[in-house]
Structure formats: C-alpha cells, structure tokens
Scaffold this motif. Sequence first.
Motif, PDB file in Angstrom:
ATOM      1  N   ARG A  79       0.854  -1.187   0.000  1.00  0.00           N
ATOM      2  CA  ARG A  79       0.000   0.000   0.000  1.00  0.00           C
ATOM      3  C   ARG A  79       0.890   1.237   0.000  1.00  0.00           C
ATOM      4  NH1 ARG A  79      -5.090  -1.814   1.436  1.00  0.00           N
ATOM      5  NH2 ARG A  79      -5.004  -3.807   2.511  1.00  0.00           N
ATOM      6  N   GLY A  80       0.333   2.374  -0.495  1.00  0.00           N
ATOM      7  CA  GLY A  80       1.084   3.629  -0.523  1.00  0.00           C
ATOM      8  C   GLY A  80       1.265   4.186   0.863  1.00  0.00           C
ATOM      9  N   PRO A  81       1.833   5.379   1.020  1.00  0.00           N
ATOM     10  CA  PRO A  81       2.305   6.243  -0.056  1.00  0.00           C
ATOM     11  C   PRO A  81       3.410   5.585  -0.883  1.00  0.00           C
ATOM     12  CG  PRO A  81       2.303   7.405   2.059  1.00  0.00           C
ATOM     13  CD  PRO A  81       1.992   5.984   2.356  1.00  0.00           C
ATOM     14  N   SER A  82       3.400   5.874  -2.173  1.00  0.00           N
ATOM     15  CA  SER A  82       4.308   5.198  -3.090  1.00  0.00           C
ATOM     16  C   SER A  82       5.769   5.447  -2.724  1.00  0.00           C
ATOM     17  CB  SER A  82       4.054   5.664  -4.525  1.00  0.00           C
ATOM     18  OG  SER A  82       2.751   5.335  -4.893  1.00  0.00           O
ATOM     19  N   LEU A  83       6.106   6.682  -2.383  1.00  0.00           N
ATOM     20  CA  LEU A  83       7.513   6.986  -2.094  1.00  0.00           C
ATOM     21  C   LEU A  83       8.005   6.155  -0.904  1.00  0.00           C
ATOM     22  CD1 LEU A  83      10.131   8.525  -2.507  1.00  0.00           C
ATOM     23  CD2 LEU A  83       9.201  10.414  -1.160  1.00  0.00           C
ATOM     24  N   GLU A  84       7.186   6.120   0.137  1.00  0.00           N
ATOM     25  CA  GLU A  84       7.610   5.344   1.321  1.00  0.00           C
ATOM     26  C   GLU A  84       7.757   3.867   0.987  1.00  0.00           C
ATOM     27  OE1 GLU A  84       5.137   6.111   4.715  1.00  0.00           O
ATOM     28  OE2 GLU A  84       5.437   8.262   4.426  1.00  0.00           O
ATOM     29  N   ALA A  85       6.793   3.356   0.225  1.00  0.00           N
ATOM     30  CA  ALA A  85       6.843   1.930  -0.130  1.00  0.00           C
ATOM     31  C   ALA A  85       8.104   1.628  -0.937  1.00  0.00           C
ATOM     32  CB  ALA A  85       5.595   1.560  -0.930  1.00  0.00           C
ATOM     33  N   LEU A  86       8.442   2.497  -1.874  1.00  0.00           N
ATOM     34  CA  LEU A  86       9.631   2.259  -2.705  1.00  0.00           C
ATOM     35  C   LEU A  86      10.903   2.359  -1.866  1.00  0.00           C
ATOM     36  CD1 LEU A  86       8.560   4.275  -5.891  1.00  0.00           C
ATOM     37  CD2 LEU A  86       8.859   1.796  -5.748  1.00  0.00           C
ATOM     38  N   ARG A  87      10.915   3.366  -0.983  1.00  0.00           N
ATOM     39  CA  ARG A  87      12.102   3.541  -0.135  1.00  0.00           C
ATOM     40  C   ARG A  87      12.346   2.321   0.745  1.00  0.00           C
ATOM     41  NH1 ARG A  87      11.661   9.854   1.529  1.00  0.00           N
ATOM     42  NH2 ARG A  87      13.423  10.531   0.254  1.00  0.00           N
ATOM     43  N   SER A  88      11.284   1.844   1.407  1.00  0.00           N
ATOM     44  CA  SER A  88      11.537   0.731   2.320  1.00  0.00           C
ATOM     45  C   SER A  88      11.867  -0.540   1.543  1.00  0.00           C
ATOM     46  CB  SER A  88      10.399   0.525   3.318  1.00  0.00           C
ATOM     47  OG  SER A  88       9.202   0.521   2.644  1.00  0.00           O
ATOM     48  N   LEU A  89      11.219  -0.738   0.406  1.00  0.00           N
ATOM     49  CA  LEU A  89      11.536  -1.923  -0.389  1.00  0.00           C
ATOM     50  C   LEU A  89      12.989  -1.866  -0.882  1.00  0.00           C
ATOM     51  CD1 LEU A  89      10.360  -4.531  -1.513  1.00  0.00           C
ATOM     52  CD2 LEU A  89       9.577  -3.267  -3.507  1.00  0.00           C
ATOM     53  N   ALA A  90      13.428  -0.695  -1.302  1.00  0.00           N
ATOM     54  CA  ALA A  90      14.813  -0.546  -1.785  1.00  0.00           C
ATOM     55  C   ALA A  90      15.794  -0.926  -0.676  1.00  0.00           C
ATOM     56  CB  ALA A  90      15.057   0.871  -2.263  1.00  0.00           C
ATOM     57  N   ALA A  91      15.479  -0.492   0.554  1.00  0.00           N
ATOM     58  CA  ALA A  91      16.372  -0.808   1.674  1.00  0.00           C
ATOM     59  C   ALA A  91      16.350  -2.313   1.949  1.00  0.00           C
ATOM     60  CB  ALA A  91      15.946  -0.020   2.905  1.00  0.00           C
ATOM     61  N   GLU A  92      15.138  -2.905   1.917  1.00  0.00           N
ATOM     62  CA  GLU A  92      15.019  -4.336   2.244  1.00  0.00           C
ATOM     63  C   GLU A  92      15.745  -5.237   1.255  1.00  0.00           C
ATOM     64  OE1 GLU A  92      10.797  -5.098   2.475  1.00  0.00           O
ATOM     65  OE2 GLU A  92      10.622  -3.264   3.655  1.00  0.00           O
ATOM     66  N   CYS A  93      15.759  -4.846  -0.019  1.00  0.00           N
ATOM     67  CA  CYS A  93      16.364  -5.777  -0.983  1.00  0.00           C
ATOM     68  C   CYS A  93      17.650  -5.209  -1.586  1.00  0.00           C
ATOM     69  CB  CYS A  93      15.358  -6.187  -2.056  1.00  0.00           C
ATOM     70  SG  CYS A  93      14.695  -4.834  -2.942  1.00  0.00           S
ATOM     71  N   ALA A  94      18.201  -4.206  -0.933  1.00  0.00           N
ATOM     72  CA  ALA A  94      19.488  -3.623  -1.358  1.00  0.00           C
ATOM     73  C   ALA A  94      19.481  -3.255  -2.840  1.00  0.00           C
ATOM     74  CB  ALA A  94      20.628  -4.591  -1.044  1.00  0.00           C
ATOM     75  N   ALA A  95      18.381  -2.611  -3.246  1.00  0.00           N
ATOM     76  CA  ALA A  95      18.277  -2.235  -4.666  1.00  0.00           C
ATOM     77  C   ALA A  95      19.161  -1.026  -4.964  1.00  0.00           C
ATOM     78  CB  ALA A  95      16.826  -1.900  -4.997  1.00  0.00           C
ATOM     79  N   THR A  96      19.674  -0.997  -6.177  1.00  0.00           N
ATOM     80  CA  THR A  96      20.469   0.157  -6.605  1.00  0.00           C
ATOM     81  C   THR A  96      19.698   0.973  -7.646  1.00  0.00           C
ATOM     82  OG1 THR A  96      21.478  -1.324  -8.226  1.00  0.00           O
ATOM     83  CG2 THR A  96      22.733  -0.899  -6.194  1.00  0.00           C
ATOM     84  N   HIS A  97      18.726   0.329  -8.288  1.00  0.00           N
ATOM     85  CA  HIS A  97      17.971   0.986  -9.369  1.00  0.00           C
ATOM     86  C   HIS A  97      16.461   0.860  -9.119  1.00  0.00           C
ATOM     87  CE1 HIS A  97      21.860   0.194 -11.233  1.00  0.00           C
ATOM     88  NE2 HIS A  97      21.534   0.981 -12.255  1.00  0.00           N
TER      89      HIS A  97
END
Length: 487
Positions: A79-97
């Motif tokens: 669920r959104g907010p989209s920015l928060e969701a993307l930020r936490s997912l990026a941290a969880e899976c060590a995304a670079t892109h």
Amino acid sequence: MSDSNPVTILWFRHDLRLDDNPALAAAAARGSIVPVFIWAPEEEAPWEPGAASRWWLHGSLEKLSAALAQAGAALVIRRGPSLEALRSLAAECAATHIAWNRRYEPAVVKRDTAITKALTADGLDVESFNGGLLYEPVHIATKEGKPYQVFTPFWRSLLARSEPDEPVRAPRTLLAGKPVKKTQKTVAAAELDLVPTIPWDTTMQKTWSPGEAAATKRLETFLAKRLAGYGTERDRPDHDGTSTLSAHLHFGEISPRRVWHAVRAAAGGRPAAQITGDAEVFLRELGWREFAHHLLYHFPHTTDAPLRSDYARFPWVSDPVGLRAWQRGRTGYPMVDAGMRQLWGSGWMHNRVRMIVSSFLVKDLRVSWLEGARWFWDTLVDADLAANTLGWQWAAGCGADAAPYFRIFNPTTQGEKFDPDGGYIRTWVPELTRLSTADIHAPAEADERSLEKAGVTLGHDYPEPIVDHGEARKLALEALKKVSQSS
Ligand code: FAD
C-alpha cells in the motif's frame, strides 16, 4: 547483492505485462529484479480508479503475479504512499535501481516527478521508459513546436515519423533479487478490497478476462475474425465488430506497439502511412488514443475544465432526476437506455453508443459533461483519463476537434441507423423484446395495439421519454446562444 548483479525495483503501474515492457527488459538485462505494485489511489485524486477499474485491476494483478512467479520472480504488493513503499523496499532488498514505464495523468506526472527527485537524492538510480504509447506527447508537435488541437494534422504528423519501435519480447527468465521477508511485507491482491461486496460484477465476470494472456488472445481473435470489415462493422453495436482491447490497453496488458505492428503485419507489412482500408481505419483509432494522451499531457486542466474556455459559461442544468434516469438506462429512449445498461451490466459500451448517450446527457438534458465523465469513470472497465476526457469534451463541443454543440444527435434516428434490426436494444432492454423493429426505437410513438401485443405498458414496463427531443433540442440551442452572446 554485488554490483555485478545489481537489483532493480520494477514498479508496475499501467504496464501489467511481461511482453514489450521496456522497463522490465532493461532491468532484466542488467541483473535481478524485485517487481512491485503499489496501491495508492489517493495519489491520483480527484480521479482515483473507479469501481469497475478496481475490479479489473484485481484480476490483472492476480494474472501478473502468476506470470512473474512462472518467470522466477515474486510480485510484491504494497500500500502507498508510493515513495515510502519504494524507499523501504529498496532498503530491504538492497536495490540500486528503480525503473518504471511512464504515465501521463496530471496527478501521476506530478507525483512521479517528486518521487524521482527524492529517490535520486537517496542515491538510487531512477529510470523511466515509454511503455504505454507509440510516441510520447512531447515527440509530436506543430511546425511552431506547439501541441496539436486538431486530430487530422496530428495523425499526419504521427504517420510522417518513422514507424514506432518494434516490440521487445518478454525476458525468458527473471533473476529475482534478495527475497523480501514474508512477514507483513507483501499483501495479497485480495486484501486490497478491489472487488465489490455487492455482486454487481456478475456480467462483467462473464464478459471479461483481465490479464496479458487474454489481451493477446483478443488481439489474435480480432486479427483473424474482425479486422476485415472493421471499417463498417465498428459502427454496429449489435455486432461484435471491434477489438474490445480498450481495458487491456489501458492497464498495459498489451502494448500499443504490439497491436500496431500486428495490424501492420496483417495488412501486408507496409509502412502505416501506405496502409488503406480496414487496417488504416483501425490504426487511426490507435491514433485517437495517442491524440487523447497528447491533449491530456499538454492541457492537464481539461480533466475538470473545458479546453475551449468560453464553454465554462455554458448554463448547465442541475437535474438529479434526469441524471439518475440516464445512469440507470431509464430515459425512455431505447438506444440511450440500451447503452447505459450495457455499461452498468458489462463495464463497457460500444463507441457509437458512447457518442449517442453522451450527446443525450449534454444536449437533451443539458447536464454537464463532467457528470457524465464521472459516471463513466466509475463504471467503465476501460476508464482512461485521456480517452474519457477527450470523449466527453468532444460530445459537449468544448474540447479539441469537438463535434459542434449545435449538431445534436437524434437518439431515435441514431438507433434506427446503427441498430437497424433492434438487436442491440433487445439484448439490453429486454422489456422491449417483443416490439416490432419498426416500433422498437420509439415505443412512445407506437400505437396502443402494438404496445399491448408486445406486452409493454409505457410508464409501467418501460418509461415514457423523460424529455421531448424536439423541445430539448431548441432549449440546447438557446443555451448555446447564451455562451456566444457573453463572449
Ligand atoms: P476499437 O474500435 O477496437 O479501437 C481500438 C483501440 O483504439 C481502443 O481499444 C482504444 O484504445 C482506442 N480508441 C478507439 N477509439 C478511441 C477514441 N475515440 N479515443 C481514444 N482512444 C480510442 N476509450 C477508453 O479507452 N477509455 C475511456 O474512458 C473512454 N471514454 C469515452 C467516453 C466517451 C464519451 C466517448 C465518446 C468515447 C470514449 N472512449 C474511451 C473511446 C472509445 O469509445 C473506446 O476506446 C472504444 O469503444 C473501446 O472499444 P474497442 O477496444 O473495441 O475499440
């Protein structure tokens, strides 16, 4: 993950497919992907997805999730907010892109711009692609570098460009990034409450099958059975003469490039500008889809205000009773009622009938086009902000390349012309089934005996016309005079 296998978060939006998905292709070629869909309807306000769109989305997410799993990656739903969701997912899976395909609705453009800025500042590589259009709105312009407001020169300009890029195939397998922990990290599509609790979707379930595989099948059926003859059959709501690809295209379950090139190939593979006949007529419809996005992008205020600003003074009428009768298909004009019931029942309406019912609302009832646009928005499975805005402003005479307001459709003769045997009306207005073809378009003009024989009591089984079309026409033209007088 090491740099040799960079992880990209693939943000799925209106591109719910694996085939010809440029963001997915780029990410998969680079390394691992973590696919995500984020449910944040409030970020699209005031045009949050309506009820029928939510229904479709539910089915589409389930299909996408299964297709991704088969290719080796699990869809994460948040669920959104989209920015928060993307930020936490990026941290969880060590995304670079982070990658996505672009959308063009004003609220989404604004949100995506802010998200790009924030994620870039976080140190992530953000990239976006064109996955939804043949050409993007900024790529087609007049000689003066301005946006087009008339379709024909826009279409000529589109055809003068080199052919749209060839579609890219779906990656055969996907490398999945570091798995996201199960606990609370992903919600099931069912938990988004997208499907109705009241079962108004029964006919929709029988009519539609969301998802990429069904979209591909519809295209194949169209090419095999309906492309030949499309030029004339597309105007017959009583026949299956069109592609019915609109919702699939809206949700990006099939790409317009895939459709464009498939139709070109079926027409002998010539450049689009040299194609004539049925295929040309169909490609031109994809051109209208492009034009709608061009207008939406360049004139974002038109979702809520007329492009022709003088129409802001049009004396629209507040008529909740008339509006309700129109919505429910109880106007007493069979062609209008059949269309509105097809919409309510199936979540879709034939284009010719959309033109007739929209004209009836804005001209016979003089109710604002925005009321109609909002109703369509909630009830269409293909509700699309670009196409819906263009369609409604066309009907109201206040948009780009619009039908002049003074040209008023007669709902009865339109029915006689485009549903000559009354088959469409009989399907959607069953209480009139037994009326003769001569009477079915205007039961109020049928004689007592014919009505009795057909078992129709006007005002009881079927409504008397809620307005007199002749009178309504005069009042509409009077109202139009007021617009021109005050300008
Ligand atoms: P086909 O005849 O097979 O056409 C192929 C594709 O071309 C469609 O799937 C669609 O993507 C595109 N297309 C065709 N006509 C148009 C058009 N006039 N404008 C833009 N794109 C077009 N279409 C939507 O997709 N969403 C809407 O919300 C929508 N609202 C409309 C509201 C009004 C008042 C009117 C008059 C039209 C609206 N349309 C809308 C356009 C059109 O009616 C539908 O695209 C079409 O009926 C879909 O059926 P189809 O896929 O069988 O079309």
